[in-house]
Every structure is written in structure tokens, then in C-alpha cells.
Write a protein that holds these residues in place. Structure first.
Motif, PDB file in Angstrom:
ATOM      1  N   SER A   1      37.426 -36.729 -11.450  1.00  0.00           N
ATOM      2  CA  SER A   1      36.242 -36.526 -10.750  1.00  0.00           C
ATOM      3  C   SER A   1      36.571 -36.271  -9.242  1.00  0.00           C
ATOM      4  N   ALA A   2      35.634 -36.126  -8.379  1.00  0.00           N
ATOM      5  CA  ALA A   2      35.833 -35.758  -6.995  1.00  0.00           C
ATOM      6  C   ALA A   2      36.103 -36.861  -6.181  1.00  0.00           C
ATOM      7  N   GLU A   3      35.477 -38.075  -6.791  1.00  0.00           N
ATOM      8  CA  GLU A   3      35.901 -39.359  -6.311  1.00  0.00           C
ATOM      9  C   GLU A   3      37.489 -39.533  -6.244  1.00  0.00           C
ATOM     10  N   GLU A   4      37.911 -39.123  -7.542  1.00  0.00           N
ATOM     11  CA  GLU A   4      39.355 -39.629  -7.850  1.00  0.00           C
ATOM     12  C   GLU A   4      40.160 -38.788  -7.004  1.00  0.00           C
ATOM     13  N   ARG A   5      39.836 -37.596  -6.978  1.00  0.00           N
ATOM     14  CA  ARG A   5      40.496 -36.415  -5.905  1.00  0.00           C
ATOM     15  C   ARG A   5      40.572 -36.695  -4.725  1.00  0.00           C
ATOM     16  N   VAL A   6      39.544 -37.134  -4.034  1.00  0.00           N
ATOM     17  CA  VAL A   6      39.581 -37.655  -2.671  1.00  0.00           C
ATOM     18  C   VAL A   6      40.494 -38.987  -2.582  1.00  0.00           C
TER      19      VAL A   6
ATOM     20  N   ARG B   1      53.535 -40.401  -5.887  1.00  0.00           N
ATOM     21  CA  ARG B   1      53.008 -41.480  -6.614  1.00  0.00           C
ATOM     22  C   ARG B   1      51.386 -41.752  -6.235  1.00  0.00           C
ATOM     23  N   GLY B   2      51.523 -41.561  -4.905  1.00  0.00           N
ATOM     24  CA  GLY B   2      50.173 -41.641  -4.230  1.00  0.00           C
ATOM     25  C   GLY B   2      49.015 -40.703  -4.626  1.00  0.00           C
ATOM     26  N   ALA B   3      49.548 -39.530  -4.971  1.00  0.00           N
ATOM     27  CA  ALA B   3      48.680 -38.484  -5.519  1.00  0.00           C
ATOM     28  C   ALA B   3      48.294 -38.676  -6.867  1.00  0.00           C
ATOM     29  N   ALA B   4      49.153 -39.361  -7.641  1.00  0.00           N
ATOM     30  CA  ALA B   4      48.823 -39.543  -9.105  1.00  0.00           C
ATOM     31  C   ALA B   4      47.854 -40.809  -9.302  1.00  0.00           C
ATOM     32  N   ASP B   5      48.240 -41.598  -8.431  1.00  0.00           N
ATOM     33  CA  ASP B   5      47.574 -43.009  -8.775  1.00  0.00           C
ATOM     34  C   ASP B   5      46.414 -43.431  -7.744  1.00  0.00           C
ATOM     35  N   GLY B   6      46.260 -42.629  -6.450  1.00  0.00           N
ATOM     36  CA  GLY B   6      45.225 -42.761  -5.540  1.00  0.00           C
ATOM     37  C   GLY B   6      45.614 -44.033  -4.455  1.00  0.00           C
TER      38      GLY B   6
ATOM     39  N   GLU C   1      41.922 -37.560   2.833  1.00  0.00           N
ATOM     40  CA  GLU C   1      40.555 -37.393   2.396  1.00  0.00           C
ATOM     41  C   GLU C   1      40.012 -35.906   2.531  1.00  0.00           C
ATOM     42  N   ALA C   2      39.994 -35.634   3.988  1.00  0.00           N
ATOM     43  CA  ALA C   2      39.443 -34.401   4.229  1.00  0.00           C
ATOM     44  C   ALA C   2      40.086 -33.106   3.612  1.00  0.00           C
ATOM     45  N   LEU C   3      41.397 -33.195   3.470  1.00  0.00           N
ATOM     46  CA  LEU C   3      42.029 -32.105   2.795  1.00  0.00           C
ATOM     47  C   LEU C   3      41.848 -32.065   1.314  1.00  0.00           C
ATOM     48  N   ALA C   4      41.352 -33.165   0.782  1.00  0.00           N
ATOM     49  CA  ALA C   4      40.830 -33.077  -0.830  1.00  0.00           C
ATOM     50  C   ALA C   4      39.573 -32.586  -0.857  1.00  0.00           C
ATOM     51  N   ARG C   5      38.721 -32.884   0.298  1.00  0.00           N
ATOM     52  CA  ARG C   5      37.275 -32.248   0.285  1.00  0.00           C
ATOM     53  C   ARG C   5      37.365 -30.722   0.234  1.00  0.00           C
ATOM     54  N   ASP C   6      38.121 -30.304   1.357  1.00  0.00           N
ATOM     55  CA  ASP C   6      38.428 -29.024   1.658  1.00  0.00           C
ATOM     56  C   ASP C   6      38.709 -28.187   0.195  1.00  0.00           C
ATOM     57  N   ALA C   7      39.765 -28.853  -0.544  1.00  0.00           N
ATOM     58  CA  ALA C   7      40.328 -28.362  -1.807  1.00  0.00           C
ATOM     59  C   ALA C   7      39.041 -28.312  -2.519  1.00  0.00           C
ATOM     60  N   LEU C   8      38.197 -29.146  -2.741  1.00  0.00           N
ATOM     61  CA  LEU C   8      37.244 -29.310  -3.891  1.00  0.00           C
ATOM     62  C   LEU C   8      36.211 -28.203  -3.518  1.00  0.00           C
ATOM     63  N   ALA C   9      35.926 -27.973  -2.087  1.00  0.00           N
ATOM     64  CA  ALA C   9      34.845 -27.209  -1.670  1.00  0.00           C
ATOM     65  C   ALA C   9      35.423 -25.484  -1.930  1.00  0.00           C
ATOM     66  N   GLY C  10      36.821 -25.455  -2.191  1.00  0.00           N
ATOM     67  CA  GLY C  10      37.172 -24.075  -2.765  1.00  0.00           C
ATOM     68  C   GLY C  10      37.298 -23.095  -2.131  1.00  0.00           C
ATOM     69  N   ASP C  11      37.074 -23.103  -0.616  1.00  0.00           N
ATOM     70  CA  ASP C  11      36.927 -21.836   0.226  1.00  0.00           C
ATOM     71  C   ASP C  11      37.937 -21.655   1.021  1.00  0.00           C
ATOM     72  N   ALA C  12      38.773 -20.799   1.155  1.00  0.00           N
ATOM     73  CA  ALA C  12      40.165 -20.740   1.961  1.00  0.00           C
ATOM     74  C   ALA C  12      39.731 -20.256   3.429  1.00  0.00           C
ATOM     75  N   SER C  13      38.517 -19.651   3.609  1.00  0.00           N
ATOM     76  CA  SER C  13      38.078 -19.272   4.825  1.00  0.00           C
ATOM     77  C   SER C  13      37.879 -20.341   5.875  1.00  0.00           C
ATOM     78  N   PRO C  14      38.455 -20.535   6.808  1.00  0.00           N
ATOM     79  CA  PRO C  14      38.050 -21.486   7.975  1.00  0.00           C
ATOM     80  C   PRO C  14      36.737 -21.599   8.532  1.00  0.00           C
TER      81      PRO C  14
END
Ligand code: F2R
Ligand code: MG
Ligand code: MG
Length: 325
Positions: A11-16, A284-289, A312-325
Motif C-alpha cells: 500500500s502507499a502508506e506502507e511504501r512511505v 531491513r528498514g525498507a523491508a519492515d518500515g 517519506e518524501a522520496l517514497a511519495r515521489d516514487a509513488l507519483a511516478g514522474d521523473a521530471s522535476p
């Protein structure tokens, strides 16, 4: 978008939370491991005492591992594909030598200060480039940012590494570490299958062999047994060379059940403890949160809120899925 390491989506929450966990794992491993950088291997029980002694001396400062992870993570917010000159400027703006930097790295940044082009400077100190673990130790932000796109993750990790660690082993080990963080964030687990996945993607034969050895050591030994840790330290290595510390950290991450155990295993392995702990903690932090990280550990280290917010910000950027700044 490419498949997220061929796994079901979290889920998005888990990814953040995974993004925060990866960066907080870097910070905790680095700051708690730093007093023991260069120490001999010891038993897991004595390593737990090492952790307690470090925590009793709070506040714990982070070292170059975290300082550069922060610089790279902040760079990725504006330059998601990595831009060498801008990353070099970002590093120059924050680098504090007193935190403990490799000699080659300090000489390299002096070349930048003198105006030497970054592409030339990368081989000015070591003619084949550095194979130190400095590019791998800082790379968790790339794993978080590009967890959903493994091929781009590899490209971006290699570009971020080659700025300072242009030796093929320095680059390939940094890609392996970023891949480990990325697959852990995407799948929510990091075990023997994920170590095999990372090993398959290695380009350098030596690194691939060491990663396959790390995987086989997982099934040969109980991680908590004293002889297991000493054996792993002897076979995989624990020194500052990327090829002798990234597979070791990947073993520790897969052998551990959580961030605290991964850091404690690194404290037992000895050698380049802050860096092995930072890399194992990141995976481990990436796997377990971040939710699994002990609160008293976070209270003992420098700038946990800043580090969490960046993850958290980097994970949200990843979820947004856009490589252009
Ligand atoms: N530097 C340290 N710790 C020592 C100082 C801390 C102490 N507590 C203090 O108070 O002063 N730790 C940090 O350095 C490691 C990462 O280093 P990095 O960024 O990779 O640096 P460098 O200089 O590029 O490489 C490290 C050494 O590896 C050898 N080396 C690398 N490439 C080589 C090549 N092509 N040929 C020959 N040797 C090569 C050199 O000895 C380099 O100096 C982390 O542990 C971090 O925590
Ligand atoms: Mg360090
Ligand atoms: Mg170190």
C-alpha cells in the motif's frame, strides 16, 4: 512503468513508511556503529552490549555515511535521474570532514574545489577510480526513489556512484546495495530469495560470487550463533572495500529479523561497522518500515525527524511516478 521487482504492490502508506525506514536504518546503523568502526568481530551477545554502551552515550552523531545519504536524497528531489555537477555541488555544500571521511574522498572533493571537471576528478586519485564503499553506504535514497523501476534504479545508482567511486566494483556494489533497498521496499521482505535476486543482477564476477556466497551462508548457519558471525566476517570480509562490505551487509540484512537485529549483527561482524550497519539497517528498514524501529534508538541519534521526512518524501515521489522535476 516497469514491474516493481515482479512482486505484489504494497500500500502507499506502507511504501512511505518503508522510505522512512530505509533512511532511518542508514542513520541508526551509522550513528550506533560509528564508535565501533575498526573493532574486532565478536559474539552477538557482546554486540548487544556494544549497542547498549553506544546508546548510553547519546546524543550519537552520524558520520559521512548519513551526511552523504542526506545530500544524495535531497539531490534526488530535484534531479531524480542524478546530475553529476549538481550532486558534487550539493556534497560540497554540506561536507564536514570531522565526521570521518575516506582519504580518497577528501582528496577528490579538493579536486572539485579547484575546479577540476567531475568526470576527470573521478579518476584523479585512483587511476581506476575508488572501490571504497562510500558510494554504496549513501545509496539508500536511490533504492527508495526508484523501487518500482528496477532498470532505472540500476542506471541512477550507477550514475550516482561513478561521481566519486568510478572503479567497476565501487559502482557495481553500489548498484547491488540500491537494488537490495529497492526490492525490500517493493516486496516488504528481504530474505534468501531477495539476496539471490540481487546476486543475479551483479555485473562484476567477483561481486556476483560473493553475493551468492552470502546467500549460501544464510542457509548454512543460524545467524545468532557466535561462530556464524565470525565465519561470515572471515569469508565475506568487513573492510572498506565495497566488495568486502556490501555482500556482508546484505547477509546481515537477510539474516536479521528487524532493523535493530541487523545493526546488532553488524556490530558483531566488526571492521567497517558504521558502514555495514548503515547498509544492513537501510535494507531491513525498507523491508519492515520505520514503525518497527525502536523509539529509544531514534531518541538517541541526531536529526531523526529530518531523515524520516526525506525518506517519506522520496517514497511519495516514487509513488507519483514522474521523473521530471
Ligand atoms: N573514513 C572512515 N573512517 C576513518 C575515520 C573515522 C575516525 N573515526 C575519525 O575520527 O577520523 N570512514 C568512512 O570511510 C569509508 C568510506 O570511504 P570512501 O568514501 O569509499 O573513501 P575512499 O577514500 O574513496 O575509499 C576508501 C579507501 O579504500 C582504499 N581504496 C579505494 N579505492 C582504491 C583503489 N582503486 N586502489 C587502492 N586503494 C583503494 C583506500 O585506502 C581508500 O582511502 C566508510 O567506512 C566511511 O564510514
Ligand atoms: Mg562513516
Ligand atoms: Mg565506515
Amino acid at each position: 512503468m516497469a514491474a516493481a521487482h515482479a512482486s505484489p504492490q504494497r500500500s502507499a502508506e506502507e511504501r512511505v513508511d518503508a522510505g522512512a525506514g530505509a533512511l532511518l536504518g542508514t542513520l541508526l546503523g551509522d550513528a550506533i556503529g560509528a564508535p565501533y568502526e575498526g573493532a574486532a568481530a565478536t559474539s552477538p551477545a557482546k554486540a548487544r552490549q556494544r549497542a547498549e554502551r553506544a546508546l548510553a552515550n547519546a546524543p550519537l552523531r552520524y558520520t559521512d555515511d548519513t551526511q552523504l545519504a542526506l545530500a544524495l536524497g535531497e539531490h534526488l528531489r530535484d534531479h531524480p535521474l542524478v546530475e553529476h555537477d549538481a550532486l558534487a555541488e550539493g556534497i560540497l555544500a554540506v561536507l564536514e570532514p570531522w565526521r570521518g571521511y575516506g582519504g580518497g574522498m577528501l582528496a577528490l572533493v579538493d579536486e572539485w574545489r579547484r575546479g577540476r571537471p567531475t568526470e576527470e576528478a573521478a579518476t584523479a586519485i585512483f587511476p581506476d577510480g575508488s572501490f571504497g564503499n562510500g558510494a554504496a553506504m549513501r545509496i539508500a535514497p536511490v533504492g527508495v526513489r526508484w523501487a518500482d523501476e528496477p532498470w532505472r534504479l540500476g542506471d541512477v545508482a550507477a550514475r550516482s556512484a561513478s561521481l566519486t567511486h568510478a572503479h567497476p566494483l565501487g559502482v557495481d556494489a553500489a548498484v547491488a546495495q540500491a537494488t537490495a533497498v529497492g526490492v525490500a521496499a517493493a516486496r516488504g521482505r528481504f530474505g534468501a530469495d531477495e539476496v539471490a535476486y540481487v546476486a543475479q543482477r551483479a555485473q562484476q564476477r567477483l561481486l556476483g560470487e560473493l553475493l551468492r556466497t552470502a546467500r549460501s551462508l544464510l542457509s548454512d548457519h543460524e545467524a545468532d550463533a557466535d561462530d556464524a558471525v565470525v565465519t561470515v566476517a572471515e569469508i565475506l570480509g568487513t573492510d572498506v572495500a565495497a566488495q568486502h562490505s556490501v555482500p556482508t551487509a546484505i547477509w546481515a540484512a537477510a539474516a536479521a529479523g528487524d532493523v535493530a537485529e541487523a545493526v546488532t549483527l553488524a556490530l558483531a561482524l566488526g571492521g567497517d561497522v558504521d558502514t555495514i550497519a548503515a547498509m544492513a539497517g537501510a535494507i531491513r528498514g525498507a523491508a519492515d518500515g520505520a514503525a518497527t524501529v525502536p523509539g529509544d534508538w531514534l531518541a538517541a541519534v541526531e536529526e531523526p525527524d529530518r531523515v524520516r521526512a526525506l525518506g517519506e518524501a522520496l517514497a511519495r515521489d516514487a509513488l507519483a511516478g514522474d521523473a521530471s522535476p
